[in-house]
Design a protein around this motif. Sequence first.
Motif, short mmCIF file in Angstrom:
data_model
loop_
_atom_site.label_atom_id
_atom_site.label_comp_id
_atom_site.label_asym_id
_atom_site.label_seq_id
_atom_site.Cartn_x
_atom_site.Cartn_y
_atom_site.Cartn_z
N PHE A 40 32.53 17.47 13.44
CA PHE A 40 31.12 17.77 13.23
C PHE A 40 30.95 18.11 11.76
O PHE A 40 31.67 18.96 11.24
CB PHE A 40 30.66 18.93 14.12
CG PHE A 40 30.44 18.50 15.54
CD1 PHE A 40 29.15 18.34 16.02
CD2 PHE A 40 31.50 18.24 16.38
CE1 PHE A 40 28.93 17.95 17.33
CE2 PHE A 40 31.30 17.84 17.68
CZ PHE A 40 30.00 17.70 18.17
N ARG A 41 30.01 17.45 11.11
CA ARG A 41 29.85 17.57 9.66
C ARG A 41 28.52 18.20 9.27
O ARG A 41 27.55 18.08 10.01
CB ARG A 41 29.97 16.19 9.02
CG ARG A 41 31.32 15.53 9.28
CD ARG A 41 31.34 14.11 8.73
NE ARG A 41 32.54 13.40 9.07
CZ ARG A 41 33.65 13.39 8.35
NH1 ARG A 41 33.70 14.04 7.20
NH2 ARG A 41 34.71 12.70 8.74
N ASP A 42 28.50 18.79 8.09
CA ASP A 42 27.24 19.31 7.56
C ASP A 42 26.49 18.18 6.86
O ASP A 42 26.93 17.03 6.85
CB ASP A 42 27.48 20.52 6.64
CG ASP A 42 28.24 20.17 5.36
OD1 ASP A 42 28.35 18.97 5.00
OD2 ASP A 42 28.71 21.11 4.70
N ALA A 43 25.35 18.49 6.29
CA ALA A 43 24.50 17.49 5.64
C ALA A 43 25.20 16.80 4.47
O ALA A 43 24.83 15.68 4.09
CB ALA A 43 23.20 18.13 5.17
N LEU A 57 32.77 20.69 9.55
CA LEU A 57 32.55 22.08 9.93
C LEU A 57 33.54 22.51 11.00
O LEU A 57 34.10 23.60 10.95
CB LEU A 57 31.13 22.27 10.44
CG LEU A 57 30.02 21.96 9.45
CD1 LEU A 57 28.67 22.00 10.14
CD2 LEU A 57 30.08 22.93 8.28
N PHE A 58 33.72 21.64 12.00
CA PHE A 58 34.68 21.88 13.07
C PHE A 58 34.95 20.57 13.80
O PHE A 58 34.29 19.57 13.54
CB PHE A 58 34.19 22.97 14.04
CG PHE A 58 32.93 22.62 14.80
CD1 PHE A 58 33.00 22.04 16.06
CD2 PHE A 58 31.68 22.89 14.27
CE1 PHE A 58 31.85 21.72 16.76
CE2 PHE A 58 30.52 22.58 14.97
CZ PHE A 58 30.61 22.00 16.22
N TRP A 59 35.94 20.59 14.67
CA TRP A 59 36.32 19.43 15.47
C TRP A 59 36.10 19.75 16.94
O TRP A 59 36.32 20.88 17.38
CB TRP A 59 37.79 19.11 15.29
CG TRP A 59 38.16 18.57 13.95
CD1 TRP A 59 38.36 19.27 12.80
CD2 TRP A 59 38.42 17.20 13.64
NE1 TRP A 59 38.72 18.42 11.79
CE2 TRP A 59 38.77 17.15 12.27
CE3 TRP A 59 38.40 16.03 14.38
CZ2 TRP A 59 39.09 15.95 11.64
CZ3 TRP A 59 38.72 14.84 13.74
CH2 TRP A 59 39.06 14.80 12.39
N PHE A 60 35.71 18.74 17.72
CA PHE A 60 35.60 18.84 19.16
C PHE A 60 36.48 17.76 19.75
O PHE A 60 36.33 16.59 19.41
CB PHE A 60 34.15 18.66 19.61
CG PHE A 60 33.96 18.73 21.09
CD1 PHE A 60 33.90 19.96 21.72
CD2 PHE A 60 33.86 17.58 21.85
CE1 PHE A 60 33.74 20.04 23.10
CE2 PHE A 60 33.69 17.64 23.23
CZ PHE A 60 33.64 18.89 23.85
#
Length: 136
Positions: free
Chosen positions: A111-114, A119-122
Amino acid sequence: MIDVSVYKLAEKALNKSDDHLHEFMDALPQMTWISNSGGKILYFNKAWYEYTGMHPGQTDGWVKVVHPEDSAQVIEAWRQALVSGQYHIEYRIRNHIDKAYRYFLEQAEPFRDANGNILFWFGTFTETDDNFNSAP
Protein backbone atom coordinates in the motif's frame (compact mmCIF):
# COMPACT_ATOMS: atom_id res chain seq x y z
CA MET A 1 -1.76 26.81 23.52
CA ILE A 2 -2.34 23.75 21.30
CA ASP A 3 -5.70 22.02 21.34
CA VAL A 4 -4.82 18.32 21.60
CA SER A 5 -8.45 17.18 21.45
CA VAL A 6 -8.32 17.00 17.64
CA TYR A 7 -5.26 14.76 17.82
CA LYS A 8 -6.93 12.57 20.46
CA LEU A 9 -10.00 12.17 18.22
CA ALA A 10 -7.82 11.31 15.22
CA GLU A 11 -5.86 8.77 17.27
CA LYS A 12 -9.09 7.18 18.50
CA ALA A 13 -10.44 6.95 14.93
CA LEU A 14 -7.19 5.41 13.70
CA ASN A 15 -7.20 2.81 16.48
CA LYS A 16 -10.82 1.94 15.68
CA SER A 17 -9.90 1.59 12.01
CA ASP A 18 -7.04 -0.79 12.92
CA ASP A 19 -9.43 -2.83 15.06
CA HIS A 20 -11.87 -3.12 12.15
CA LEU A 21 -9.11 -4.22 9.79
CA HIS A 22 -7.95 -6.91 12.23
CA GLU A 23 -11.54 -8.10 12.70
CA PHE A 24 -11.93 -8.32 8.93
CA MET A 25 -8.67 -10.24 8.56
CA ASP A 26 -9.62 -12.66 11.35
CA ALA A 27 -12.93 -13.38 9.60
CA LEU A 28 -11.15 -14.50 6.41
CA PRO A 29 -10.73 -18.26 5.94
CA GLN A 30 -7.22 -17.92 4.56
CA MET A 31 -4.10 -16.87 6.43
CA THR A 32 -3.21 -13.18 6.10
CA TRP A 33 -0.66 -10.72 7.45
CA ILE A 34 0.42 -7.09 7.52
CA SER A 35 3.98 -5.78 7.63
CA ASN A 36 5.49 -2.34 7.86
CA SER A 37 7.24 -0.80 4.85
CA GLY A 38 10.54 -2.33 5.93
CA GLY A 39 9.13 -5.85 5.96
CA LYS A 40 8.64 -6.49 9.69
CA ILE A 41 5.49 -8.48 10.27
CA LEU A 42 3.09 -6.52 12.46
CA TYR A 43 0.04 -8.77 12.41
CA PHE A 44 -0.99 -12.33 11.48
CA ASN A 45 -4.65 -13.24 11.48
CA LYS A 46 -6.33 -15.93 13.56
CA ALA A 47 -6.14 -18.54 10.76
CA TRP A 48 -2.31 -18.24 10.75
CA TYR A 49 -2.04 -18.98 14.45
CA GLU A 50 -4.51 -21.87 14.24
CA TYR A 51 -2.61 -23.47 11.36
CA THR A 52 0.97 -22.90 12.52
CA GLY A 53 0.49 -23.19 16.27
CA MET A 54 2.44 -20.02 16.90
CA HIS A 55 1.30 -18.07 19.96
CA PRO A 56 -1.36 -15.45 19.15
CA GLY A 57 0.30 -12.06 18.83
CA GLN A 58 3.72 -13.56 18.10
CA THR A 59 5.10 -12.16 14.85
CA ASP A 60 8.81 -12.92 15.17
CA GLY A 61 10.09 -16.39 14.34
CA TRP A 62 7.59 -17.11 11.57
CA VAL A 63 10.32 -18.62 9.40
CA LYS A 64 10.51 -21.57 11.85
CA VAL A 65 7.26 -22.94 10.40
CA VAL A 66 8.61 -22.78 6.83
CA HIS A 67 10.08 -26.02 5.46
CA PRO A 68 13.86 -25.94 6.04
CA GLU A 69 14.52 -26.51 2.32
CA ASP A 70 12.39 -23.47 1.44
CA SER A 71 13.35 -20.93 4.10
CA ALA A 72 16.39 -19.38 2.38
CA GLN A 73 14.42 -18.94 -0.86
CA VAL A 74 11.51 -17.33 1.03
CA ILE A 75 13.77 -14.89 2.87
CA GLU A 76 15.53 -13.91 -0.36
CA ALA A 77 12.24 -13.45 -2.23
CA TRP A 78 10.95 -11.19 0.55
CA ARG A 79 14.19 -9.19 0.54
CA GLN A 80 13.83 -8.67 -3.22
CA ALA A 81 10.15 -7.75 -2.85
CA LEU A 82 11.01 -4.92 -0.49
CA VAL A 83 13.08 -3.45 -3.32
CA SER A 84 10.85 -4.31 -6.30
CA GLY A 85 7.43 -3.91 -4.70
CA GLN A 86 6.28 -7.32 -6.01
CA TYR A 87 5.90 -10.51 -3.98
CA HIS A 88 4.55 -13.95 -4.79
CA ILE A 89 6.12 -17.30 -3.95
CA GLU A 90 4.99 -20.87 -3.37
CA TYR A 91 6.49 -22.83 -0.49
CA ARG A 92 5.73 -25.28 2.31
CA ILE A 93 4.43 -24.37 5.77
CA ARG A 94 4.10 -26.82 8.67
CA ASN A 95 0.72 -27.59 10.19
CA HIS A 96 1.22 -27.79 13.94
CA ILE A 97 -1.45 -30.48 14.44
CA ASP A 98 -0.24 -33.21 12.07
CA LYS A 99 3.29 -31.80 11.51
CA ALA A 100 2.76 -32.09 7.73
CA TYR A 101 4.14 -29.48 5.36
CA ARG A 102 1.68 -28.18 2.80
CA TYR A 103 2.27 -25.89 -0.15
CA PHE A 104 0.92 -22.36 -0.04
CA LEU A 105 1.06 -19.53 -2.53
CA GLU A 106 2.00 -16.39 -0.61
CA GLN A 107 1.24 -13.09 -2.29
CA ALA A 108 1.48 -9.54 -1.03
CA GLU A 109 0.66 -6.08 -2.25
CA PRO A 110 2.23 -2.89 -0.98
CA PHE A 111 0.00 0.00 0.00
CA ARG A 112 1.55 3.27 -1.14
CA ASP A 113 1.15 6.93 -0.34
CA ALA A 114 0.46 9.62 -2.97
CA ASN A 115 4.20 9.80 -3.75
CA GLY A 116 4.52 6.06 -4.37
CA ASN A 117 6.29 5.27 -1.10
CA ILE A 118 5.33 1.96 0.49
CA LEU A 119 3.40 2.47 3.72
CA PHE A 120 2.76 -1.18 4.54
CA TRP A 121 2.23 -4.60 2.96
CA PHE A 122 -0.85 -6.82 3.02
CA GLY A 123 -0.28 -10.51 2.30
CA THR A 124 -2.24 -13.74 1.94
CA PHE A 125 -1.53 -17.46 1.90
CA THR A 126 -3.58 -19.74 -0.36
CA GLU A 127 -3.14 -23.49 0.06
CA THR A 128 -2.15 -25.10 -3.23
CA ASP A 129 -1.22 -28.58 -2.02
CA ASP A 130 -3.74 -31.29 -2.95
CA ASN A 131 -1.47 -34.14 -1.89
CA PHE A 132 -0.76 -33.01 1.70
CA ASN A 133 2.97 -33.67 1.88
CA SER A 134 4.04 -35.44 5.03
CA ALA A 135 6.68 -34.20 7.42
CA PRO A 136 10.24 -35.16 6.49
